[in-house]
Design a protein around this motif. Structure first.
Motif, mmCIF file in Angstrom:
data_model
loop_
_atom_site.group_PDB
_atom_site.id
_atom_site.type_symbol
_atom_site.label_atom_id
_atom_site.label_comp_id
_atom_site.label_asym_id
_atom_site.label_seq_id
_atom_site.Cartn_x
_atom_site.Cartn_y
_atom_site.Cartn_z
ATOM 1 N N LEU A 225 0.600 -1.148 -0.123
ATOM 2 C CA LEU A 225 0.177 0.035 -0.057
ATOM 3 C C LEU A 225 0.997 1.464 -0.281
ATOM 4 N N ALA A 226 1.892 1.405 0.762
ATOM 5 C CA ALA A 226 3.086 2.526 0.802
ATOM 6 C C ALA A 226 4.657 1.577 0.725
ATOM 7 N N ARG A 227 5.288 1.951 0.172
ATOM 8 C CA ARG A 227 6.474 2.351 0.741
ATOM 9 C C ARG A 227 7.436 3.684 1.651
ATOM 10 N N MET A 228 7.927 2.800 2.196
ATOM 11 C CA MET A 228 8.732 4.184 3.280
ATOM 12 C C MET A 228 10.175 3.905 3.330
ATOM 13 N N LYS A 229 11.087 5.050 2.897
ATOM 14 C CA LYS A 229 12.324 5.254 3.387
ATOM 15 C C LYS A 229 12.165 6.171 4.763
ATOM 16 N N PRO A 230 13.772 5.582 5.360
ATOM 17 C CA PRO A 230 14.206 5.954 6.391
ATOM 18 C C PRO A 230 14.687 7.492 6.469
ATOM 19 N N ILE A 231 14.889 8.270 7.312
ATOM 20 C CA ILE A 231 15.234 9.086 7.033
ATOM 21 C C ILE A 231 16.346 9.786 8.538
ATOM 22 N N ALA A 232 15.767 9.169 9.688
ATOM 23 C CA ALA A 232 16.463 9.136 11.030
ATOM 24 C C ALA A 232 16.193 7.581 11.568
ATOM 25 N N VAL A 233 17.080 7.246 12.250
ATOM 26 C CA VAL A 233 16.209 6.064 12.913
ATOM 27 C C VAL A 233 17.437 5.487 14.056
ATOM 28 N N ILE A 234 17.203 5.395 15.239
ATOM 29 C CA ILE A 234 17.770 5.205 16.351
ATOM 30 C C ILE A 234 17.511 4.142 16.956
ATOM 31 N N MET A 235 18.579 3.147 17.220
ATOM 32 C CA MET A 235 18.213 1.904 17.894
ATOM 33 C C MET A 235 19.181 1.718 19.242
ATOM 34 N N ALA A 236 19.547 0.138 19.951
ATOM 35 C CA ALA A 236 20.788 -0.105 20.963
ATOM 36 C C ALA A 236 21.966 0.764 20.422
ATOM 37 N N GLY A 237 22.091 -0.536 19.652
ATOM 38 C CA GLY A 237 23.556 0.477 19.072
ATOM 39 C C GLY A 237 24.880 0.021 20.418
ATOM 40 N N GLU A 238 26.418 0.301 19.899
ATOM 41 C CA GLU A 238 27.050 -0.138 20.618
ATOM 42 C C GLU A 238 27.547 1.200 20.688
ATOM 43 N N ALA A 239 28.379 1.319 21.954
ATOM 44 C CA ALA A 239 28.630 2.393 22.373
ATOM 45 C C ALA A 239 29.287 3.434 21.395
ATOM 46 N N GLY A 240 29.251 4.938 21.368
ATOM 47 C CA GLY A 240 30.127 5.660 19.782
ATOM 48 C C GLY A 240 29.496 5.670 19.073
ATOM 49 N N GLN A 241 28.630 4.581 18.703
ATOM 50 C CA GLN A 241 28.435 4.083 17.181
ATOM 51 C C GLN A 241 27.760 5.223 16.837
ATOM 52 N N ASN A 242 27.596 6.654 16.310
ATOM 53 C CA ASN A 242 26.617 7.406 15.471
ATOM 54 C C ASN A 242 26.684 7.256 14.107
#
Length: 440
Positions: free
Chosen positions: A423-440
């Motif tokens: 029905l719709a296609r979306m693309k991310p422009i900003a993402v937050i996850m747990a990740g690893e320290a300092g990995q931004n």
């Protein structure tokens, strides 16, 4: 012969403690092995005849080429599940990869039984999309501020809690009084309400575009989140998995983690109610995050779409487990996400019976976490993210786009098989996850 070997045929009997004490007394009095067995049989009866795996798996359909789209090990896990005495039918989604018991992307229909490990430990994990009234162009101009707003209202990480707990009706429902365990978990629920876990859990600001004619906006901006029932669901899953081991041992000889609970049993009914509580808590977590973000950003919500996985549903006479798969009955809407740099889709189910009215819950992993860390370099991963212009906080190599299957291929396989329509296609422009320290 040792008593534990001698009494193995009675191992699943609920009277086993009494049987063991009786046998120990006989052995202490000098009875021989054959005498002990004979007297135990006379006192408690012969051990029950245990059911075993069937020679052939029940019918299933795999949506993708094995060895190309889907790992052979994932199919082997589904086939093993479909040899259980309770098995009725199965399906394997194109995002499938090996997991514990049932593969991620596996669908398993059972006769009047539920398997806690085939539901999974993150019970009711879900996708939640809020569509806002504001125009995408406006959002793009204020992306940095919206990203800061999102960072302020989200909390990620294994065991993560909020310093100041938000409120939600889930905390006041009577279902927390189901059992001693659920009563004890309410405090954990208060601390973790509105938080997200680690691994593949995320919060994305997305820009969407409608596909074809439907009631979604032609262009839109949204908040898309993925997380589950946190420590509440994990505790329930572990507790009832242990009970399932004991219950199954009295009636069947099956591989570890493939145990189940009969839904006519007290334990089965308890688990079902606790599973539904964990699913409701998972939904509440998303609702809190989306409410807080809307309040802080001043964006106006106009629509919500959500769907969940790692759950079991009563469908007709069957109990359908979807582990990393999601309902796709006729007209049922949901979201199928890609990775932190690829597209996600709003979809509508077409109710394919061979797929047990199911669809994938995402793109699916191309590499396990350990293999991803071994074959993908941080510089390669950063290059892909940068090329897509996505602002990411908390990324890790094992959650990078290169660790995932091609979402376009996963969608293509499902569209061709009449599982879903996009029905719709979306693309991310900003993402937050747990990740690893300092990995931004």
């Amino acid at each position: 012969m040792k008593l534990n070997v001698l009494l193995k045929p009675w191992r699943g009997d609920k009277r086993f403690t009494a049987i063991a004490k009786y046998a120990a007394a006989l052995k202490k009095s000098g009875s021989k092995d054959l005498q002990i067995v004979a007297q135990v049989e006379a006192e408690f009866g012969k051990p029950a005849e245990l059911a075993r795996l069937n020679e052939q798996a029940q019918p299933y359909k795999a949506y993708g080429q094995i060895g190309v789209d889907i790992e052979a090990a994932a199919l082997e896990q589904l086939q093993l599940a479909l040899r259980l005495p309770i098995a009725a039918q199965g399906a394997l989604m194109p995002d499938a990869h090996p997991g514990f018991a049932l593969p991620i992307g596996g669908v398993f229909a059972a006769h009047n039984a539920v398997s806690p490990m085939m539901v999974g430990v993150d019970i009711g994990c879900r996708m939640h999309l809020t569509i806002f009234a504001e125009a995408p162009m406006e959002i793009q101009r204020h992306r940095e501020q919206l990203f800061r707003d999102l960072a302020e209202v989200t909390v990620f990480g294994s065991g993560a809690t909020r310093k100041r707990g938000p409120d939600h009706p889930i905390l006041g429902i009577k279902n927390w009084n189901l059992t001693a365990q659920t009563r004890s978990l309410r405090e954990k629920a208060i601390a973790q309400l509105g938080t997200s876990g680690s691994g593949n859990h995320f919060a994305n600001i997305v820009i969407g575009e409608r596909m074809g004619e439907n009631d979604l906006p032609r262009e839109f901006v949204g908040l898309l989140t993925h997380s589950g029932s946190r420590g509440v669901g994990y505790a329930i899953a572990k507790h009832y998995s242990n009970i399932a081991v004991q219950e199954t041992a009295s009636k069947a000889n099956v591989p570890k983690m493939y145990e189940w609970l009969d839904l006519d049993s007290e334990a089965g009914q308890e688990y079902w109610a606790a599973m539904e509580l964990a699913g409701a808590f998972a939904q509440a977590n998303h609702e809190v995050i989306h409410r807080l973000f809307a309040q802080r950003s001043k964006l106006k919500p106009v629509a919500t779409i959500q769907n969940h996985h790692n759950f079991a549903w009563r469908e007709g006479d069957l109990i359908v487990h979807r582990k990393g798969a999601t309902p796709a009955g006729v007209g049922v809407r949901g979201v199928i996400p890609g990775s932190m740099a690829s597209a996600s889709y709003v979809v509508e189910g077409l109710g394919n019976p061979e797929a047990l009215h199911s669809a994938s819950h995402g793109a699916g992993r191309l590499y396990s976490r350990s293999k991803a860390r071994a074959v993908i370099s941080p510089s390669e991963a950063k290059k892909v993210i940068k090329a897509h212009g996505v602002h990411v906080e908390g990324w890790s190599v094992d959650e990078s786009p290169l660790a995932y299957k091609d979402i376009e291929r996963v969608m293509e396989l499902q569209i061709e098989a009449n599982l879903i329509k996009p029905l719709a296609r979306m693309k991310p422009i900003a993402v937050i996850m747990a990740g690893e320290a300092g990995q931004n």
